[in-house]
Write a protein that holds these residues in place. Structure first.
Motif, PDB file in Angstrom:
ATOM      1  N   MET A 164       4.486  98.254 -79.554  1.00  0.00           N
ATOM      2  CA  MET A 164       3.063  97.406 -79.687  1.00  0.00           C
ATOM      3  C   MET A 164       2.475  97.234 -80.697  1.00  0.00           C
ATOM      4  O   MET A 164       2.289  95.941 -81.114  1.00  0.00           O
ATOM      5  N   LYS A 165       2.809  97.974 -81.879  1.00  0.00           N
ATOM      6  CA  LYS A 165       2.567  97.431 -83.262  1.00  0.00           C
ATOM      7  C   LYS A 165       3.408  96.227 -83.540  1.00  0.00           C
ATOM      8  O   LYS A 165       2.805  95.301 -84.175  1.00  0.00           O
ATOM      9  N   ASN A 166       4.616  96.263 -83.259  1.00  0.00           N
ATOM     10  CA  ASN A 166       5.542  95.152 -83.514  1.00  0.00           C
ATOM     11  C   ASN A 166       5.048  93.833 -82.867  1.00  0.00           C
ATOM     12  O   ASN A 166       5.018  92.712 -83.466  1.00  0.00           O
ATOM     13  N   GLN A 167       4.630  94.039 -81.750  1.00  0.00           N
ATOM     14  CA  GLN A 167       4.200  92.817 -80.842  1.00  0.00           C
ATOM     15  C   GLN A 167       2.958  92.316 -81.536  1.00  0.00           C
ATOM     16  O   GLN A 167       2.666  90.987 -81.606  1.00  0.00           O
ATOM     17  N   HIS A 168       1.901  93.148 -82.152  1.00  0.00           N
ATOM     18  CA  HIS A 168       0.714  92.618 -82.642  1.00  0.00           C
ATOM     19  C   HIS A 168       1.128  91.887 -83.841  1.00  0.00           C
ATOM     20  O   HIS A 168       0.585  90.836 -84.282  1.00  0.00           O
ATOM     21  N   ARG A 169       2.125  92.431 -84.677  1.00  0.00           N
ATOM     22  CA  ARG A 169       2.480  91.913 -86.075  1.00  0.00           C
ATOM     23  C   ARG A 169       3.211  90.457 -85.622  1.00  0.00           C
ATOM     24  O   ARG A 169       2.799  89.505 -86.379  1.00  0.00           O
ATOM     25  N   LYS A 170       3.864  90.502 -84.676  1.00  0.00           N
ATOM     26  CA  LYS A 170       4.761  89.178 -84.459  1.00  0.00           C
ATOM     27  C   LYS A 170       3.632  88.276 -84.236  1.00  0.00           C
ATOM     28  O   LYS A 170       3.367  87.061 -84.461  1.00  0.00           O
ATOM     29  N   LYS A 171       2.519  88.536 -83.005  1.00  0.00           N
ATOM     30  CA  LYS A 171       1.154  87.428 -82.931  1.00  0.00           C
ATOM     31  C   LYS A 171       0.650  87.214 -84.087  1.00  0.00           C
ATOM     32  O   LYS A 171       0.304  85.993 -84.288  1.00  0.00           O
ATOM     33  N   ASP A 172       0.394  87.901 -84.834  1.00  0.00           N
ATOM     34  CA  ASP A 172      -0.195  87.640 -86.245  1.00  0.00           C
ATOM     35  C   ASP A 172       0.548  86.717 -87.121  1.00  0.00           C
ATOM     36  O   ASP A 172       0.076  85.630 -87.564  1.00  0.00           O
ATOM     37  N   LEU A 173       1.962  86.921 -86.910  1.00  0.00           N
ATOM     38  CA  LEU A 173       2.788  86.000 -87.728  1.00  0.00           C
ATOM     39  C   LEU A 173       2.943  84.619 -87.131  1.00  0.00           C
ATOM     40  O   LEU A 173       2.981  83.565 -88.024  1.00  0.00           O
ATOM     41  N   LYS A 174       2.668  84.577 -86.088  1.00  0.00           N
ATOM     42  CA  LYS A 174       2.795  83.150 -85.518  1.00  0.00           C
ATOM     43  C   LYS A 174       1.374  82.555 -85.482  1.00  0.00           C
ATOM     44  O   LYS A 174       1.462  81.293 -85.857  1.00  0.00           O
ATOM     45  N   ILE A 175       0.556  83.305 -85.604  1.00  0.00           N
ATOM     46  CA  ILE A 175      -0.862  82.453 -86.152  1.00  0.00           C
ATOM     47  C   ILE A 175      -0.877  82.098 -87.573  1.00  0.00           C
ATOM     48  O   ILE A 175      -1.223  81.017 -87.893  1.00  0.00           O
ATOM     49  N   ALA A 176      -0.264  83.019 -88.298  1.00  0.00           N
ATOM     50  CA  ALA A 176      -0.162  82.675 -89.961  1.00  0.00           C
ATOM     51  C   ALA A 176       0.706  81.452 -89.971  1.00  0.00           C
ATOM     52  O   ALA A 176       0.419  80.570 -90.742  1.00  0.00           O
ATOM     53  N   ARG A 177       1.974  81.414 -89.320  1.00  0.00           N
ATOM     54  CA  ARG A 177       2.559  80.169 -89.233  1.00  0.00           C
ATOM     55  C   ARG A 177       2.015  78.960 -88.905  1.00  0.00           C
ATOM     56  O   ARG A 177       2.136  77.947 -89.423  1.00  0.00           O
ATOM     57  N   LYS A 178       1.203  79.145 -87.881  1.00  0.00           N
ATOM     58  CA  LYS A 178       0.381  77.992 -87.369  1.00  0.00           C
ATOM     59  C   LYS A 178      -0.451  77.540 -88.513  1.00  0.00           C
ATOM     60  O   LYS A 178      -0.894  76.269 -88.563  1.00  0.00           O
ATOM     61  N   ILE A 179      -1.065  78.362 -89.108  1.00  0.00           N
ATOM     62  CA  ILE A 179      -2.166  78.193 -90.150  1.00  0.00           C
ATOM     63  C   ILE A 179      -1.250  77.274 -91.221  1.00  0.00           C
ATOM     64  O   ILE A 179      -1.941  76.157 -91.749  1.00  0.00           O
ATOM     65  N   GLN A 180      -0.220  77.637 -91.500  1.00  0.00           N
ATOM     66  CA  GLN A 180       0.475  76.859 -92.601  1.00  0.00           C
ATOM     67  C   GLN A 180       0.756  75.432 -91.995  1.00  0.00           C
ATOM     68  O   GLN A 180       1.089  74.681 -93.047  1.00  0.00           O
ATOM     69  N   VAL A 181       1.123  75.380 -90.718  1.00  0.00           N
ATOM     70  CA  VAL A 181       1.496  74.189 -90.341  1.00  0.00           C
ATOM     71  C   VAL A 181       0.227  73.083 -90.487  1.00  0.00           C
ATOM     72  O   VAL A 181       0.397  71.869 -91.081  1.00  0.00           O
ATOM     73  N   TYR A 182      -0.977  73.626 -90.199  1.00  0.00           N
ATOM     74  CA  TYR A 182      -1.962  72.756 -90.246  1.00  0.00           C
ATOM     75  C   TYR A 182      -2.349  72.500 -91.703  1.00  0.00           C
ATOM     76  O   TYR A 182      -2.873  71.365 -92.149  1.00  0.00           O
ATOM     77  N   ASN A 183      -2.153  73.499 -92.543  1.00  0.00           N
ATOM     78  CA  ASN A 183      -2.362  73.297 -94.109  1.00  0.00           C
ATOM     79  C   ASN A 183      -1.266  72.360 -94.661  1.00  0.00           C
ATOM     80  O   ASN A 183      -1.795  71.133 -95.323  1.00  0.00           O
TER      81      ASN A 183
END
Length: 210
Positions: A1-20
């Motif tokens: 579960m912890k890994n799933q939450h981290r992967k979700k946060d990583l994907k959001i952080a990656r999307k932020i960089q794309v917008y950036n």
């Protein structure tokens, strides 16, 4: 579960960089056009700073994407180290250019012409950059990512420089203070060097060994 939450946060952080990256490319194009057409060294310097932002954000995207794809831990740490070194180098380049550009403008008493296009992109950046900073810090803390937090500080410097360039252009236009822009820009340098050194030390302390 912890890994799933981290992967979700990583994907959001990656999307932020794309917008950036997308927004910084727009900044580069618009500010350089405005800078060269108005003869504003400040706008040109601001645009070149945005080029460094694109490089930094792209490198961070590469690091985040590696972890999402499940590469080995030692390779993730290697990417973290490279990312922090790129961020540190970006701070150094920004500091060097701002110092050179500001001192040159003070010596030559350069006065930029008014640029409506330049003012518009500066005002838009005053809205966009705080949003990027907020989310980079948020997910940098959630992911315990030193490189994402360092990148948020890089974006903060871009925001500070935006205020300095905008204030300088307005002061030249309405107060006749030709020196306001280079003096304000020079105030960025100590902060940029401090944060750049911090990113370098964090990168140096990361071991990429298995």
């Amino acid at each position: 579960m912890k890994n799933q939450h981290r992967k979700k946060d990583l994907k959001i952080a990656r999307k932020i960089q794309v917008y950036n990256i997308i927004y910084d490319i727009i900044e580069v194009v618009v500010s350089l056009i405005a800078g060269f057409t108005s003869g504003s060294a400040a706008l040109i310097g601001w645009g070149l700073d945005s080029v460094i932002e694109v490089v930094s954000a792209s490198t961070l995207w590469w690091r985040l994407n590696g972890e999402i794809e499940g590469i080995e831990d030692n390779k993730v740490r290697k990417r973290e180290k490279i990312t922090l070194f790129v961020i540190a180098g970006s701070f150094l380049l920004v500091s060097g250019y701002i110092t050179y550009d500001s001192i040159t403008k003070l010596i030559n008493e350069n006065t930029p012409n008014w640029s409506t296009l330049g003012i518009i992109i500066l005002l838009v950046s005053l809205v966009v950059n705080p949003i990027l900073i907020y989310y980079k810090r948020k997910y940098g803390k959630k992911l315990d990512s030193k490189e994402l937090l360092a990148d948020s500080k890089d974006t903060f410097i871009c925001l500070y420089q935006t205020v300095a360039v905008l204030g300088g252009l307005l002061a030249v236009r309405y107060l006749g203070w030709w020196w306001a822009d280079p003096v304000a820009a020079l105030l960025i340098v100590p902060y940029a060097l401090k944060e750049g050194w911090g990113a370098f030390k964090n990168g140096r302390n990361i071991s990429s060994d298995t």
